[in-house]
Scaffold this motif. Sequence first.
Motif: not given
Length: 893
Positions: A96, A98, A104, A487-488
Amino acid sequence: MNRKSEGTSTYARGNHAVTYAELPLLHPGREWREGMVSGNGENGYITAGSPYADTFIFQHMAFNYPSADPREIPPELQSQLEEAREHVFRQDDRWTIKFPDGSKRRRTFLYSYHPGHQLRLHTVRRQKMSAYERWTNHETAETGVRYVDEDGEWIRTSFTSRVDNVSITRIQSSSREARINLILSIDDISQMCKAQDRESEVTALRYKKQVGANADYIAQVVHYPAYAGSELIEGGYAGLTRVIAVGGNKESIRLTDTNEAMNVGEVRNSAIRVTDAEAVYLITQCDRTFELGPIEVFADASVYGIVESLAERTQAVADRYGSAAAGFDYDRALAEHAKLHAAAFNAVRFDLHGDEMPGNADNAALIAAQRNSPTKMVPAFIRRMYDQGRYALICCGGMSAPRLCGMWTGEWNPGWRGIYTLDANVNLQVSPMNTGHSIPMPLGYIAFFLRNAPDFADNARMAYGMHGALQVSVNSDGDRAMHVEYDNDYPFQYWNAGASWCLLPIYEYWQCFGNRRIPIQESMNIHALRLILSVSGMERSEEAWNLLIQGGELDLETDILLPLLTRQSHFWEQLCTPAYFMDASGRSRHEPGKTALASGEKYMLIPTYSPENAPIGYTSTLTANATMDISAARDGLHMTIAVEKAVKREGYEEAVRRWESLLQQLPDYRLEPSGALREWAIDAYTENNDHRHLSHLYPAWPAYETQSDPQLAEACRRAILNRDRFNTGDNTAGHSWMHKALVYARLKNGEGAAADDCGRRLLHVPDDGSRYEPPMRHVLHRYAVWHGERGQRSPAVLEYRRDRDPAGAAAGLGRRPRRRPDGQNPDRGQRVVVESGRPPGKRDPDLARRRQSNSVEIGESLDRGVGGRPTGRRSPGRSGFQCAVAAAGRRGG
């Protein structure tokens, strides 16, 4: 006064409609999308064309609505690289991205595009109105409205000037000499489409409506919300419409106060009333400022520098074309602008012979004809679509690249924030820029890239720890393009192909037209580029750099292409690390501390991101050896080598050897057992063809590898057939629909189902709520946004099909186009032939000689010499679309 009836007979290239959508004052919806447009790449407008309550929504390419999101790259980004690589290598999709506190990461966003002021022209409605028509002249960028009522025929025309950078409207008295009586007002921002707090906090802005002394102008000045860290913390924008009334009277009036909280004017709803005028002329310009002062003092101020500046500029235009007889010489202003616009638009002429219906049919008739012809394209419709796509592209050119919506929005909070999306949308919109000789576009596109280049350099440094490199972000709002949108789910910080892809149009410009002197524009952010626009052995001192700027021009080869392409190559060189590699048997390996590859080994590109797909059974889009990245690296290195050989700077031979060596060490493509090109060149991944993006077909488009590699071309054909077969969940996405058409065109799929599919992709998409908009272009209804990439990309599909496989192109259009026996256009001068496509890795030394001719016939292909370079010989027996490329605009810069 002289009065000329206008309409469809006044243009050879354009469109018209006999319907319109009036914008309501209350509960505005999506009516603005039905409007007509004009633009010069900086200023522009959308106009509804309503007879009695018309509206103009003015535009400025640089209008950016700020947000509270940070405008800097997160400092933790670089520290996550090695962790990302290790997890990708182990195929651990649970990793993930972070924040520093371990939570997250939440994606933040760039700024949002927004419209300018919405000017309303209100006249008394008549009981009977007939013979209504509105039109757009593609050759002059003039829009018009005419209709008949009991007072006779009324005509209203407008255009945005490339000479004076203003939008000008002429309203004429009627054919029975009925005088003009109207009220000019500016709608409240809340009376505009989607002007609510969504992605942008619209209600946080403050604005005023102002009317000048003697009712000379009406203006709106707006202060943006004051977000900490925003470069627009004291910024705002304004739009001003100067009013010239010939005869009659004009006066300032007050309309009913709507009590809108954002409106902080002492007189909240000022307007201008014109009575008994023979003619009315409106001169409008918009602009933005970073110096509006603190928002706390905005309401109490009465004078604003940006309004005064706009008043001066529009007055200068009024003075320039002032006429004692008519008050304002509209025809002269239009003629001076039209010289530039027409030169750009008429640089290419597209005709299909044997039209089954007149080319001057109205839009509704053409669209109906095409919908009633599901198995064959209607030539008149295709010509109209080509012309409108080309028109839109030219109107967007000069200052910047086109936004997702081109340059037009009638709504706040537009879909995808109306930004510049660089992993498909902008790239697709500019695809016809060079093949179609769209004169203003390359200069604006170059300015856009240079303006963002400092952020691109920071991206490479912060994401990868690189020096002397460029990494293009997935998105730019026009002002900034740093890595914040990741982002993820969307690991955009590891999208690597951007610099190669975004530099390719500039490289193609060089190949098509040779070296040029590029005028320095204010929008280039030139003072931040001294270190970026340099290459080893050619660095400039600050003094030498200042002299260059004073000269006002950059050399395309030495000042732009060579340094930028070199930094792009540095990116690929530094992305490759011997610790991650493919061994001689093709297996992926990781040996920490390894410093060099052994014989037979290849680098592994890690991490990579193939937008926005993931292998089957793998939940992360972070992968290794994305085919898109391999192809982008290969193409980028070839471009760098070609420019090095052209410039021949001291020591260039060593640079060429360096990049050629890296080319040999890049990973190989991989094929599926079926022979299809894999999206990831690692056998452990399972291909996922249920996806709209076509990133792995980069070797076919935008790169040119398939042109000289039949085996790779066949692998790409099989890969796109797999997409067609298995992609059922999101197969109507607009960029995918037309991206496929470009790939089909490059792959020379000229017969059977493949050609039919290429043809269908030029039409409306039937299942996702998208359609071809009658007055303008393609609209994505789910997001109520104009989709510039659809309409503005269609010319490229037609040009590529003609250019790459002229005979096959006819199959995709339902009939074979004919070429005139003499290869001439009677309206043009002498012809020669030039290949409009890009020969990979080669530059045509004869281009400079051929550019001196009066015009170019792009109706035939060229035989290719060694290495795919055009030989300059005609290819016998190959016919194509009739396209005449005029010499207009071929002057340097």
